[in-house]
Design a protein around this motif. Structure first.
Motif, PDB file in Angstrom:
ATOM      1  N   HIS A  10      43.326  37.472  44.857  1.00  0.00           N
ATOM      2  CA  HIS A  10      42.016  37.289  44.354  1.00  0.00           C
ATOM      3  C   HIS A  10      41.382  38.323  43.662  1.00  0.00           C
ATOM      4  CE1 HIS A  10      38.542  34.944  43.843  1.00  0.00           C
ATOM      5  NE2 HIS A  10      37.719  35.743  44.667  1.00  0.00           N
ATOM      6  N   LYS A  11      41.355  39.419  44.565  1.00  0.00           N
ATOM      7  CA  LYS A  11      40.593  40.692  44.380  1.00  0.00           C
ATOM      8  C   LYS A  11      40.957  41.425  43.260  1.00  0.00           C
ATOM      9  CE  LYS A  11      39.370  45.162  46.345  1.00  0.00           C
ATOM     10  NZ  LYS A  11      39.495  46.278  47.404  1.00  0.00           N
ATOM     11  N   GLU A  12      42.427  41.352  43.069  1.00  0.00           N
ATOM     12  CA  GLU A  12      43.027  42.035  41.858  1.00  0.00           C
ATOM     13  C   GLU A  12      42.703  41.150  40.404  1.00  0.00           C
ATOM     14  OE1 GLU A  12      44.113  45.267  41.599  1.00  0.00           O
ATOM     15  OE2 GLU A  12      43.547  45.273  43.669  1.00  0.00           O
ATOM     16  N   ASP A  13      42.849  39.922  40.518  1.00  0.00           N
ATOM     17  CA  ASP A  13      42.483  38.968  39.560  1.00  0.00           C
ATOM     18  C   ASP A  13      41.047  39.061  39.011  1.00  0.00           C
ATOM     19  OD1 ASP A  13      45.031  38.138  39.717  1.00  0.00           O
ATOM     20  OD2 ASP A  13      44.678  36.045  40.464  1.00  0.00           O
ATOM     21  N   LEU A  14      40.085  39.219  39.936  1.00  0.00           N
ATOM     22  CA  LEU A  14      38.468  39.340  39.515  1.00  0.00           C
ATOM     23  C   LEU A  14      38.420  40.633  38.860  1.00  0.00           C
ATOM     24  CD1 LEU A  14      35.902  38.067  39.695  1.00  0.00           C
ATOM     25  CD2 LEU A  14      35.557  39.087  42.143  1.00  0.00           C
ATOM     26  N   LYS A  15      39.059  41.625  39.388  1.00  0.00           N
ATOM     27  CA  LYS A  15      38.739  42.885  38.823  1.00  0.00           C
ATOM     28  C   LYS A  15      39.481  43.152  37.559  1.00  0.00           C
ATOM     29  CE  LYS A  15      39.622  47.055  41.148  1.00  0.00           C
ATOM     30  NZ  LYS A  15      40.404  47.930  41.790  1.00  0.00           N
ATOM     31  N   GLN A  16      40.516  42.416  37.342  1.00  0.00           N
ATOM     32  CA  GLN A  16      41.186  42.501  35.730  1.00  0.00           C
ATOM     33  C   GLN A  16      40.194  41.723  35.016  1.00  0.00           C
ATOM     34  OE1 GLN A  16      43.944  44.219  34.929  1.00  0.00           O
ATOM     35  NE2 GLN A  16      42.919  43.635  32.866  1.00  0.00           N
ATOM     36  N   SER A  17      39.463  40.392  35.428  1.00  0.00           N
ATOM     37  CA  SER A  17      38.834  39.472  34.780  1.00  0.00           C
ATOM     38  C   SER A  17      37.310  40.477  34.158  1.00  0.00           C
ATOM     39  CB  SER A  17      38.262  38.302  35.599  1.00  0.00           C
ATOM     40  OG  SER A  17      39.313  37.614  35.775  1.00  0.00           O
ATOM     41  N   ILE A  18      36.945  41.088  35.193  1.00  0.00           N
ATOM     42  CA  ILE A  18      35.838  42.131  35.107  1.00  0.00           C
ATOM     43  C   ILE A  18      36.080  43.012  33.712  1.00  0.00           C
ATOM     44  CG2 ILE A  18      34.448  44.146  35.925  1.00  0.00           C
ATOM     45  CD1 ILE A  18      34.491  42.412  38.479  1.00  0.00           C
ATOM     46  N   LEU A  19      37.297  43.593  33.823  1.00  0.00           N
ATOM     47  CA  LEU A  19      37.545  44.549  32.936  1.00  0.00           C
ATOM     48  C   LEU A  19      37.883  43.822  31.258  1.00  0.00           C
ATOM     49  CD1 LEU A  19      40.246  46.703  34.598  1.00  0.00           C
ATOM     50  CD2 LEU A  19      37.860  47.189  34.205  1.00  0.00           C
ATOM     51  N   ASP A  20      38.549  42.786  31.593  1.00  0.00           N
ATOM     52  CA  ASP A  20      38.958  42.025  30.307  1.00  0.00           C
ATOM     53  C   ASP A  20      37.508  41.546  29.619  1.00  0.00           C
ATOM     54  OD1 ASP A  20      41.607  42.186  30.752  1.00  0.00           O
ATOM     55  OD2 ASP A  20      41.872  40.203  31.502  1.00  0.00           O
ATOM     56  N   ALA A  21      36.620  41.087  30.333  1.00  0.00           N
ATOM     57  CA  ALA A  21      35.206  40.764  29.884  1.00  0.00           C
ATOM     58  C   ALA A  21      34.573  41.819  29.194  1.00  0.00           C
ATOM     59  CB  ALA A  21      34.681  39.921  31.172  1.00  0.00           C
ATOM     60  N   ALA A  22      34.598  42.970  30.081  1.00  0.00           N
ATOM     61  CA  ALA A  22      33.875  44.129  29.626  1.00  0.00           C
ATOM     62  C   ALA A  22      34.636  44.768  28.361  1.00  0.00           C
ATOM     63  CB  ALA A  22      33.848  45.380  30.395  1.00  0.00           C
ATOM     64  N   LYS A  23      35.867  44.764  28.237  1.00  0.00           N
ATOM     65  CA  LYS A  23      36.765  45.200  27.001  1.00  0.00           C
ATOM     66  C   LYS A  23      36.133  44.077  25.699  1.00  0.00           C
ATOM     67  CE  LYS A  23      41.184  45.086  27.030  1.00  0.00           C
ATOM     68  NZ  LYS A  23      41.589  43.962  26.053  1.00  0.00           N
ATOM     69  N   LYS A  24      36.001  43.148  26.151  1.00  0.00           N
ATOM     70  CA  LYS A  24      35.703  42.188  24.811  1.00  0.00           C
ATOM     71  C   LYS A  24      34.301  42.262  24.492  1.00  0.00           C
ATOM     72  CE  LYS A  24      35.009  37.007  24.141  1.00  0.00           C
ATOM     73  NZ  LYS A  24      33.688  37.068  24.087  1.00  0.00           N
ATOM     74  N   ALA A  41      27.721  37.525  33.242  1.00  0.00           N
ATOM     75  CA  ALA A  41      27.864  36.116  32.760  1.00  0.00           C
ATOM     76  C   ALA A  41      28.937  35.629  31.776  1.00  0.00           C
ATOM     77  CB  ALA A  41      26.579  36.206  31.697  1.00  0.00           C
ATOM     78  N   GLU A  42      29.718  36.541  31.187  1.00  0.00           N
ATOM     79  CA  GLU A  42      30.892  36.395  30.751  1.00  0.00           C
ATOM     80  C   GLU A  42      32.057  35.828  31.582  1.00  0.00           C
ATOM     81  OE1 GLU A  42      33.454  36.275  27.249  1.00  0.00           O
ATOM     82  OE2 GLU A  42      31.382  36.604  27.416  1.00  0.00           O
ATOM     83  N   ILE A  43      31.839  36.105  32.875  1.00  0.00           N
ATOM     84  CA  ILE A  43      33.027  35.665  33.756  1.00  0.00           C
ATOM     85  C   ILE A  43      32.332  34.696  34.774  1.00  0.00           C
ATOM     86  CG2 ILE A  43      34.639  37.651  33.493  1.00  0.00           C
ATOM     87  CD1 ILE A  43      33.333  38.640  36.085  1.00  0.00           C
ATOM     88  N   GLU A  44      31.304  34.342  34.711  1.00  0.00           N
ATOM     89  CA  GLU A  44      30.325  33.241  35.281  1.00  0.00           C
ATOM     90  C   GLU A  44      30.443  33.661  36.844  1.00  0.00           C
ATOM     91  OE1 GLU A  44      32.090  29.673  34.544  1.00  0.00           O
ATOM     92  OE2 GLU A  44      31.266  29.493  32.484  1.00  0.00           O
ATOM     93  N   PHE A  45      30.081  35.057  36.850  1.00  0.00           N
ATOM     94  CA  PHE A  45      29.664  35.668  38.269  1.00  0.00           C
ATOM     95  C   PHE A  45      28.244  36.134  38.236  1.00  0.00           C
ATOM     96  CE2 PHE A  45      34.213  34.758  38.931  1.00  0.00           C
ATOM     97  CZ  PHE A  45      34.242  34.675  40.411  1.00  0.00           C
ATOM     98  N   SER A  46      27.931  36.637  39.627  1.00  0.00           N
ATOM     99  CA  SER A  46      26.543  37.296  39.626  1.00  0.00           C
ATOM    100  C   SER A  46      26.895  38.677  39.396  1.00  0.00           C
ATOM    101  CB  SER A  46      25.765  37.079  41.088  1.00  0.00           C
ATOM    102  OG  SER A  46      26.657  37.759  41.889  1.00  0.00           O
ATOM    103  N   PRO A  47      25.827  39.605  38.991  1.00  0.00           N
ATOM    104  CA  PRO A  47      26.066  40.966  38.891  1.00  0.00           C
ATOM    105  C   PRO A  47      26.510  41.754  40.167  1.00  0.00           C
ATOM    106  CG  PRO A  47      24.008  40.204  37.728  1.00  0.00           C
ATOM    107  CD  PRO A  47      24.534  39.074  38.352  1.00  0.00           C
ATOM    108  N   THR A  48      25.935  41.335  41.184  1.00  0.00           N
ATOM    109  CA  THR A  48      26.171  41.630  42.543  1.00  0.00           C
ATOM    110  C   THR A  48      27.697  41.732  42.910  1.00  0.00           C
ATOM    111  OG1 THR A  48      24.040  40.690  43.211  1.00  0.00           O
ATOM    112  CG2 THR A  48      25.801  41.417  44.957  1.00  0.00           C
ATOM    113  N   THR A  49      28.654  40.782  42.557  1.00  0.00           N
ATOM    114  CA  THR A  49      29.897  40.697  42.517  1.00  0.00           C
ATOM    115  C   THR A  49      30.445  41.708  42.014  1.00  0.00           C
ATOM    116  OG1 THR A  49      29.776  38.325  42.708  1.00  0.00           O
ATOM    117  CG2 THR A  49      31.865  39.110  42.369  1.00  0.00           C
ATOM    118  N   ILE A  50      30.267  42.258  40.735  1.00  0.00           N
ATOM    119  CA  ILE A  50      30.659  43.178  39.904  1.00  0.00           C
ATOM    120  C   ILE A  50      30.498  44.654  40.579  1.00  0.00           C
ATOM    121  CG2 ILE A  50      30.621  44.593  37.731  1.00  0.00           C
ATOM    122  CD1 ILE A  50      30.452  41.880  36.173  1.00  0.00           C
ATOM    123  N   TYR A  51      29.265  44.638  41.085  1.00  0.00           N
ATOM    124  CA  TYR A  51      28.934  45.840  42.040  1.00  0.00           C
ATOM    125  C   TYR A  51      29.791  45.997  43.239  1.00  0.00           C
ATOM    126  CZ  TYR A  51      24.939  46.752  38.794  1.00  0.00           C
ATOM    127  OH  TYR A  51      24.134  47.118  37.753  1.00  0.00           O
TER     128      TYR A  51
END
Length: 211
Positions: A10-24, A41-51
């Motif tokens: 789950h952690k690795e999938d979420l990190k990849q989702s962050i990278l894919d959204a940022a790249k886009k 917002a692109e991955i429908e999580f809070s900014p706190t999650t990304i940090y």
């Protein structure tokens, strides 16, 4: 799969989702206009999650930078079975062009944006640009092998490698930014050439072959 393994995945999938959204978003809106809030917002999580995974946008850009170089280096490694070093050099050039044209988002992050490099320069003293160095020294070793076959005898291999890389980067960037096509169409040159980038690359290879 146990609970621990599911958490890791789950952690690795979420990190990849962050990278894919940022790249886009970097590609669509530009690096400066992209914020952590927009990525969240692109991955429908809070900014706190990304940090929890990346301390800032620059670190995200650097992670994408590493990801892109891994893809390019993996493609270069496939050339190890080409016996002729000059043929291997030509194949490296073709792979570089193909990678740039097919992965504009990665290419900009790896070779145009300054932020991933700033992340390295401003990081710990012992941190090195290992991903870029791996790709570059694959080129240097190929140049050295060419010299053993009689090519480029009069030239320092590291300097010549920088020249080769700079030329390839220039060709790809001119193509990606539309400037190459603009010159061709506005000045009505090479109108009978179906692919100006590949044509120019072939001329460059002929020049190298004579060195």
């Amino acid at each position: 799969m146990g609970i621990k393994e599911r958490k890791i995945k789950h952690k690795e999938d979420l990190k990849q989702s962050i990278l894919d959204a940022a790249k886009k978003l970097f590609q669509e809106d530009g690096y400066q206009a992209t914020s952590i809030r927009k990525i969240a917002a692109e991955i429908e999580f809070s900014p706190t999650t990304i940090y929890l995974y990346y301390k800032d946008k620059q670190e995200i850009a650097h992670a994408l930078h590493e990801e892109g170089f891994k893809i390019l280096s993996d493609r270069f490694r496939l050339l190890a079975n080409i016996d002729s070093p000059f043929e291997r050099l030509k194949a490296m050039g073709r792979i570089y062009i193909q990678f740039a044209l097919e992965n504009r988002d990665y290419y900009d992050i790896m070779f145009v944006m300054k932020d991933p490099i700033q992340h390295i320069c401003e990081g710990p003293q012992e941190e090195e640009w290992t991903e870029g160095a791996t790709a570059f020294f694959a080129l240097v070793e190929t140049i050295k092998s060419c010299q053993e076959e009689g090519y480029f005898k009069a030239y320092d291999p590291e300097t010549l490698s920088l020249l080769v890389w700079s030329t390839m980067h220039g060709l790809c960037t001119l193509k990606l930014d539309g400037r190459m096509d603009m010159v061709v169409s506005h000045k009505q040159i090479l109108t009978d050439v179906p692919d100006v980038l590949q044509h120019t690359f072939s001329i460059y290879i002929k020049m190298l072959e004579r060195l």
